[in-house]
Design an enzyme around this catalytic site. Structure first.
Site, PDB file in Angstrom:
ATOM      1  N   ASN A 136      44.220 -87.026  78.020  1.00 22.68           N
ATOM      2  CA  ASN A 136      45.451 -86.426  77.996  1.00 22.68           C
ATOM      3  C   ASN A 136      45.660 -85.475  79.100  1.00 22.68           C
ATOM      4  O   ASN A 136      46.609 -85.316  79.806  1.00 22.68           O
ATOM      5  CB  ASN A 136      45.696 -85.727  76.608  1.00 22.68           C
ATOM      6  CG  ASN A 136      46.268 -86.687  75.414  1.00 22.68           C
ATOM      7  OD1 ASN A 136      47.332 -86.825  75.454  1.00 22.68           O
ATOM      8  ND2 ASN A 136      45.445 -87.044  74.521  1.00 22.68           N
ATOM      9  N   MET A 157      38.452 -78.810  70.489  1.00 19.01           N
ATOM     10  CA  MET A 157      38.358 -78.914  69.169  1.00 19.01           C
ATOM     11  C   MET A 157      37.465 -77.846  68.677  1.00 19.01           C
ATOM     12  O   MET A 157      36.459 -77.635  68.152  1.00 19.01           O
ATOM     13  CB  MET A 157      37.198 -80.232  68.918  1.00 19.01           C
ATOM     14  CG  MET A 157      37.688 -81.473  69.482  1.00 19.01           C
ATOM     15  SD  MET A 157      39.465 -82.073  69.112  1.00 19.01           S
ATOM     16  CE  MET A 157      38.834 -82.826  67.450  1.00 19.01           C
ATOM     17  N   ARG A 158      38.389 -76.795  68.846  1.00 19.00           N
ATOM     18  CA  ARG A 158      37.814 -75.379  68.264  1.00 19.00           C
ATOM     19  C   ARG A 158      39.255 -74.694  67.755  1.00 19.00           C
ATOM     20  O   ARG A 158      40.353 -74.673  68.383  1.00 19.00           O
ATOM     21  CB  ARG A 158      37.108 -74.806  69.356  1.00 19.00           C
ATOM     22  CG  ARG A 158      36.246 -73.438  69.004  1.00 19.00           C
ATOM     23  CD  ARG A 158      35.419 -73.014  70.228  1.00 19.00           C
ATOM     24  NE  ARG A 158      34.563 -73.887  70.667  1.00 19.00           N
ATOM     25  CZ  ARG A 158      33.351 -73.795  69.961  1.00 19.00           C
ATOM     26  NH1 ARG A 158      32.956 -72.864  69.205  1.00 19.00           N
ATOM     27  NH2 ARG A 158      32.285 -74.833  70.158  1.00 19.00           N
ATOM     28  N   HIS A 216      47.990 -83.235  68.132  1.00 20.27           N
ATOM     29  CA  HIS A 216      47.089 -83.541  67.016  1.00 20.27           C
ATOM     30  C   HIS A 216      47.541 -85.357  66.676  1.00 20.27           C
ATOM     31  O   HIS A 216      48.599 -85.393  66.564  1.00 20.27           O
ATOM     32  CB  HIS A 216      47.198 -82.718  65.899  1.00 20.27           C
ATOM     33  CG  HIS A 216      46.234 -83.388  64.884  1.00 20.27           C
ATOM     34  ND1 HIS A 216      45.135 -83.079  64.879  1.00 20.27           N
ATOM     35  CD2 HIS A 216      46.600 -83.729  63.557  1.00 20.27           C
ATOM     36  CE1 HIS A 216      44.493 -83.385  63.622  1.00 20.27           C
ATOM     37  NE2 HIS A 216      45.262 -84.114  63.099  1.00 20.27           N
TER      38      HIS A 216
HETATM   39  C1  GAR Z   1      43.721 -86.729  71.329  1.00 23.32           C
HETATM   40  O1  GAR Z   1      44.060 -87.726  70.500  1.00 23.32           O
HETATM   41  C2  GAR Z   1      44.238 -85.533  70.664  1.00 23.32           C
HETATM   42  O2  GAR Z   1      45.471 -85.758  69.886  1.00 23.32           O
HETATM   43  C3  GAR Z   1      43.356 -85.273  69.612  1.00 23.32           C
HETATM   44  O3  GAR Z   1      42.029 -85.154  70.605  1.00 23.32           O
HETATM   45  C4  GAR Z   1      42.213 -86.541  71.527  1.00 23.32           C
HETATM   46  C5  GAR Z   1      41.862 -86.023  72.584  1.00 23.32           C
HETATM   47  O4  GAR Z   1      41.533 -87.093  73.592  1.00 23.32           O
HETATM   48  N1  GAR Z   1      43.079 -83.741  69.066  1.00 23.32           N
HETATM   49  C6  GAR Z   1      42.858 -83.236  68.001  1.00 23.32           C
HETATM   50  O5  GAR Z   1      42.370 -83.952  67.163  1.00 23.32           O
HETATM   51  C7  GAR Z   1      43.031 -81.697  67.532  1.00 23.32           C
HETATM   52  N2  GAR Z   1      43.056 -81.347  66.273  1.00 23.32           N
HETATM   53  P1  GAR Z   1      41.530 -86.970  74.891  1.00 23.32           P
HETATM   54  O6  GAR Z   1      40.278 -85.950  75.334  1.00 23.32           O
HETATM   55  O7  GAR Z   1      41.070 -88.480  75.604  1.00 23.32           O
HETATM   56  O8  GAR Z   1      42.787 -86.202  75.754  1.00 23.32           O
END
Ligand code: GAR
Length: 188
Positions: free
Chosen positions: A14, A91-92, A110
């Site tokens: 992302n 993730m924190r 999310h």
């Molecule tokens: C994404 O899908 C985001 O929605 C999720 O982590 C992934 C990161 O992917 N976020 C969470 O779960 C937050 N609670 P990436 O590192 O490839 O962008």
């Protein structure tokens, strides 16, 4: 230009997508000052370097507590005059130090249709629960886990023979469209 910092802990796709759109001029009036990560060996670090950005790596466990960790992060954010924080797979939980300094100015994405499936493994939980659809949510960050005010959502189907990997790809495709759109709309 509005200065934003991106926080990531993992693969950083992302983050990479946002950077590409900033560079192409699709996402306008946004300057990404740096990538901030709590995982110094995560793939996002390399992506940050490839984009020519400063990458600030932190080891939260090396601080006495969350307060000390976030105070250090805040010092760097202030040095870069960051106005908004964009969490992209960070993730924190965000603590009071950053919440107070950036009240109403922290966004998160999310991979579920919140308020369903907060926390870790949101994709696996939706799949295992026999849901027919899931998706992704962009929301403001508050002190809870994935509980802040919802800004926007996108849905996708869950197929009968779906795998978690296929579903994750489908959700990420939604995220790559939704997150830049919301950033453009909200951050001015
Ligand atoms: C994404 O899908 C985001 O929605 C999720 O982590 C992934 C990161 O992917 N976020 C969470 O779960 C937050 N609670 P990436 O590192 O490839 O962008």
């Amino acid at each position: 230009m509005v200065k934003i910092a991106i926080f990531a802990s993992g693969s950083g796709t992302n983050f990479d997508n946002i950077m590409q759109r900033v560079k192409k001029g699709v996402l306008r009036n946004i300057e990404v000052t740096a990538l901030y990560t709590d995982q110094p060996t995560a793939a996002c670090v390399q992506l940050g370097q490839q984009h020519g950005l400063p990458v600030h790596t932190y080891r939260p466990k090396s601080y006495v507590d969350k307060l000390a960790y976030e105070q250090d992060v805040l010092k760097q954010l202030e040095a870069e005059q960051v106005e908004w924080i964009v969490l992209a797979g960070y993730m924190r939980l965000i603590g009071n130090t950053l919440l107070d300094a950036y009240e109403g100015k922290i966004l998160n994405i999310h991979p579920s249709l919140l308020p369903k499936y907060k926390g870790i493994d949101a994709i696996g939980k939706a799949l295992n629960n026999g849901e027919l659809e899931t998706g992704t949510t962009v929301h403001y960050v508050d002190a809870g886990m994935d509980t802040g005010q919802i800004i926007a959502q996108r849905k996708c189907p869950i197929y009968q023979d779906d795998t978690k990997a296929a579903l994750e790809d489908r959700i990420k495709s939604l995220e790559y469209e939704l997150y830049p759109e919301v950033i453009q709309q909200i951050i001015r």
